[in-house]
Enzyme design. Structure first.
Site, PDB file in Angstrom:
ATOM      1  N   ILE A   1       0.643  -0.872   0.368  1.00 54.91           N
ATOM      2  CA  ILE A   1      -0.189   0.133  -0.107  1.00 54.91           C
ATOM      3  C   ILE A   1       1.026   1.281  -0.067  1.00 54.91           C
ATOM      4  O   ILE A   1       2.418   1.502   0.283  1.00 54.91           O
ATOM      5  CB  ILE A   1      -0.995  -0.249   1.582  1.00 54.91           C
ATOM      6  CG1 ILE A   1       0.198   0.032   2.447  1.00 54.91           C
ATOM      7  CG2 ILE A   1      -1.876  -1.336   0.806  1.00 54.91           C
ATOM      8  CD1 ILE A   1      -0.867  -0.546   3.738  1.00 54.91           C
ATOM      9  N   ASP A   2       0.335   2.448  -0.501  1.00 54.26           N
ATOM     10  CA  ASP A   2       0.998   3.258  -0.636  1.00 54.26           C
ATOM     11  C   ASP A   2       2.034   3.966   1.046  1.00 54.26           C
ATOM     12  O   ASP A   2       1.657   3.549   2.436  1.00 54.26           O
ATOM     13  CB  ASP A   2      -0.064   4.926  -1.321  1.00 54.26           C
ATOM     14  CG  ASP A   2      -0.856   4.226  -1.845  1.00 54.26           C
ATOM     15  OD1 ASP A   2       0.320   3.804  -3.303  1.00 54.26           O
ATOM     16  OD2 ASP A   2      -1.589   5.034  -2.772  1.00 54.26           O
ATOM     17  N   LYS A   3       2.828   4.579   0.539  1.00 55.64           N
ATOM     18  CA  LYS A   3       3.572   4.934   1.681  1.00 55.64           C
ATOM     19  C   LYS A   3       2.595   5.918   2.876  1.00 55.64           C
ATOM     20  O   LYS A   3       2.664   5.564   3.980  1.00 55.64           O
ATOM     21  CB  LYS A   3       4.865   6.175   1.604  1.00 55.64           C
ATOM     22  CG  LYS A   3       5.051   6.705   2.424  1.00 55.64           C
ATOM     23  CD  LYS A   3       5.879   8.236   1.569  1.00 55.64           C
ATOM     24  CE  LYS A   3       7.291   8.781   3.355  1.00 55.64           C
ATOM     25  NZ  LYS A   3       7.878   9.819   2.084  1.00 55.64           N
TER      26      LYS A   3
END
Length: 352
Positions: A163-165
């Site tokens: 998942i995104d940062k």
């Protein structure tokens, strides 16, 4: 060999902040008149950039199936056979160095590791993020249990999605080759259950709906992704959403992913006119809906300070356990920053 079909989940971007599903699936069919030929040599001649050693390793890891069955590197192909190759897209240039970084482990057994990722933590080393990532921490954690675990024995230390940062929430990692094969296939077949909670700008009109629009890189700005409803670019992406609570100028929604493209929820919600709250990539970091009054602007700025990232959390994650073959489901609470900003909007709405 005749290339019958190639299916791709997503490209592995140079940035470490992106992809969800990280596996490719290639499907080939041999010609009817194919004479017996070793599968490792056969694939080496047909997969660009592949070496015999890497192909043999993939075969030993059972990431290559012939007519649905596992084979050995010396297996000899015959005519009219289907070959399925699952391959990760790990960038070879990014060596993963184990680092003693604390992890928020939600569950762990001999085969899988469930981590509740904090916002702000990059998942995988990449350009600008050579270390300090979740995978650096996972590598250290796994090697404390078994020093023999390396990227060679367990590619990318078991990561099958990410998942995104600045997105928080649940991730599953494999601890064995068997678990990695099982989870990679489930992600590819879209049988993994994933529910996200998002705070988006605007009053979402329908109580629930489905967004169908390809997602691909912006043709001018490569770090951004775009929705392509005509399907002329990018890859198929489907997001189901349901309104949980309305606050007038923003809405709390649940999103269920049917596919897992890069920035999918963020891009899809922007596409229907409801960018995620404080999403600096897709226009949510400014006032999108509301009044012109200074007090309202100050209120929104205070909300941005409470939740200084896109308000998106991977809340639930369900899959079939690689060993027991039973469906299991994990749930997580919303992180403090999202809880705080939601409560602030709730109080604002009640006062209004």
């Amino acid at each position: 060999m005749k290339l019958n079909e190639t299916e791709t989940l997503d490209d592995f971007p140079a940035s470490a902040d992106g992809n969800d599903e990280l596996y490719q699936k290639f499907v080939y069919r041999t010609d009817k008149g194919q004479e017996p030929f070793r599968i490792d040599k056969y694939l080496m001649n047909r997969i660009e950039g592949a070496t015999r050693n890497k192909i043999q390793q993939a075969i030993r890891n059972n990431m290559v199936l012939v007519d649905g069955k596992e084979v050995k590197p010396n297996y000899k192909l015959k005519g009219a056979q289907e070959i399925v190759v699952y391959t990760d897209m790990a960038p070879d240039e990014n060596e993963i160095v184990p680092e003693n970084i604390p992890l928020n482990i939600a569950y762990e057994d001999a085969s899988v590791l469930i981590i509740n990722k904090n916002p702000g933590m990059v998942v995988h080393p990449g350009s600008g993020n050579p270390n300090g990532t979740l995978i650096n921490a996972v590598a250290y954690h796994l090697q404390q249990q078994n020093a023999a675990i390396t990227e060679e024995t367990l590619p990318r230390f078991g990561m099958v999605h990410r998942i995104d940062k600045n997105t928080s929430g649940l991730l599953v990692l494999a601890k064995t080759e068997k678990a990695m094969r099982s989870l990679a296939k489930q992600f590819f077949d879209h049988t993994v259950s994933r529910k996200y909670i998002a705070l988006v700008w605007g009053d979402v009109e329908a109580d629930e709906g489905t967004i169908v629009a390809h997602v691909g890189r912006n043709l001018r700005f490569r770090k951004l992704f775009e929705a392509y409803p005509e399907g002329d670019h990018g890859k198929e992406a489907i997001t189901h959403y349901k309104v949980l609570e309305r606050f007038g100028y923003v809405t709390l929604v649940q999103c269920i992913l049917e596919t897992g493209r890069t920035h999918q929820i963020r891009v899809h919600m922007k596409y229907i006119g409801h960018p995620l709250f404080n999403d600096d990539f897709y226009g949510g970091d400014k006032i999108v809906k509301g009044t012109v009054y200074a007090k309202y602007k100050q209120f929104v700025d205070n909300c941005f300070e409470l939740c200084p990232r896109q308000a998106l959390h991977a809340k639930t994650l369900g899959f079939v356990h690689p060993d027991s073959n039973e469906e299991i489901l994990f749930d997580s609470v919303l992180p403090q920053d999202m809880e705080a900003v939601i409560e602030k909007w709730r109080r604002y709405t009640n006062r209004s």
